[in-house]
Design a protein around this motif. Structure first.
Motif, PDB file in Angstrom:
ATOM      1  N   PHE A  15      23.926  41.611  69.384  1.00  0.00           N
ATOM      2  CA  PHE A  15      24.519  42.235  68.294  1.00  0.00           C
ATOM      3  C   PHE A  15      23.384  42.192  67.339  1.00  0.00           C
ATOM      4  N   PHE A  16      23.119  43.254  66.810  1.00  0.00           N
ATOM      5  CA  PHE A  16      21.732  43.797  65.662  1.00  0.00           C
ATOM      6  C   PHE A  16      22.549  43.793  64.356  1.00  0.00           C
ATOM      7  N   THR A  17      21.731  43.729  63.340  1.00  0.00           N
ATOM      8  CA  THR A  17      21.939  44.236  62.037  1.00  0.00           C
ATOM      9  C   THR A  17      20.674  44.658  61.479  1.00  0.00           C
ATOM     10  N   VAL A  18      20.653  46.133  61.192  1.00  0.00           N
ATOM     11  CA  VAL A  18      19.564  46.839  60.787  1.00  0.00           C
ATOM     12  C   VAL A  18      19.664  47.268  59.532  1.00  0.00           C
ATOM     13  N   ILE A  63      26.091  46.563  68.750  1.00  0.00           N
ATOM     14  CA  ILE A  63      25.884  45.716  69.914  1.00  0.00           C
ATOM     15  C   ILE A  63      25.453  46.532  71.170  1.00  0.00           C
ATOM     16  N   MET A  64      24.245  46.214  71.742  1.00  0.00           N
ATOM     17  CA  MET A  64      23.320  47.008  72.825  1.00  0.00           C
ATOM     18  C   MET A  64      23.258  46.063  74.079  1.00  0.00           C
ATOM     19  N   ALA A 125      32.338  42.580  68.163  1.00  0.00           N
ATOM     20  CA  ALA A 125      32.801  43.953  68.077  1.00  0.00           C
ATOM     21  C   ALA A 125      33.816  44.188  66.914  1.00  0.00           C
ATOM     22  N   ASP A 126      34.564  43.097  66.579  1.00  0.00           N
ATOM     23  CA  ASP A 126      35.678  43.386  65.702  1.00  0.00           C
ATOM     24  C   ASP A 126      35.015  43.268  64.087  1.00  0.00           C
ATOM     25  N   TYR A 127      34.062  42.470  64.088  1.00  0.00           N
ATOM     26  CA  TYR A 127      33.064  42.638  62.803  1.00  0.00           C
ATOM     27  C   TYR A 127      32.687  43.828  62.619  1.00  0.00           C
ATOM     28  N   SER A 148      32.023  53.231  66.163  1.00  0.00           N
ATOM     29  CA  SER A 148      32.777  53.134  67.576  1.00  0.00           C
ATOM     30  C   SER A 148      34.304  52.878  67.787  1.00  0.00           C
ATOM     31  N   LEU A 149      34.741  52.237  66.496  1.00  0.00           N
ATOM     32  CA  LEU A 149      36.193  52.142  66.812  1.00  0.00           C
ATOM     33  C   LEU A 149      36.884  53.255  67.065  1.00  0.00           C
TER      34      LEU A 149
END
Length: 177
Positions: A15-18, A63-64, A125-127, A148-149
């Protein structure tokens, strides 16, 4: 200087935050087609799977999953960020430069979390999918176009009204403003 320890796990799911350097910017959604191009170009040369994603005005969450024999997510992020930045610059968009003359569109680092199991994946994924509501951009997650939802709903993984009420708790590496 602090040395960041990355969990370089071949074939891992992360999981990434950029985040953009200017948190008031909306460059990511204003130029989402360029961002998609940067992801496509990077994936063509350095494959990875996007399991979940949301693009917000000033940051994105992803998410990768990497190939089994590969752990180089830092190189992929370097390539995505560089490609997007250069596409913006080539289009004439104003991008500030730092004291060394380098483009300063992005924050230098990114936040990463190794997905541990199915429950952790689902929580992340929910977040991701609820994040536009958390930031007050839409009333329901399905209303945000850069998520992606929509794929999850098309594939029957989540219902159309998922996240219409309630709240997803927790933060994943972003600053609380």
């Amino acid at each position: 200087m602090v040395r960041y320890r990355r969990n370089l796990l071949p074939g891992g799911t992360f999981f990434f935050t950029v985040t953009l350097d200017d948190r008031r910017s909306s460059a990511l959604v204003d130029h989402v087609h360029k961002l998609r191009g940067a992801f496509r170009m990077t994936r063509a040369d350095r494959p990875f799977t996007i399991d979940a994603i949301v693009v917000l005005p000033d940051h994105l969450h992803v998410i990768m999953t990497l190939p089994d024999n590969d752990a180089d997510f830092p190189g992929r992020w370097r390539r995505i960020k560089s490609s997007f930045t250069h596409q913006l610059a080539a289009s004439g968009a104003p991008i500030s430069r730092n004291h060394r003359g380098e483009f300063s569109l992005w924050q230098r680092r990114f936040w990463e979390h190794t997905i541990r199991d199915d429950a952790d994946f689902e929580r992340c994924a929910d977040y991701i999918h609820y994040n536009p509501v958390k930031h007050g951009l839409v009333a329901s997650p399905i209303d945000w176009p850069y998520s992606s939802l929509h794929r999850y709903v098309r594939e029957g993984l989540l219902p159309l009204d998922w996240g219409g009420s309630g709240e997803i708790a927790g933060t994943f590496g972003e600053r609380e403003d």
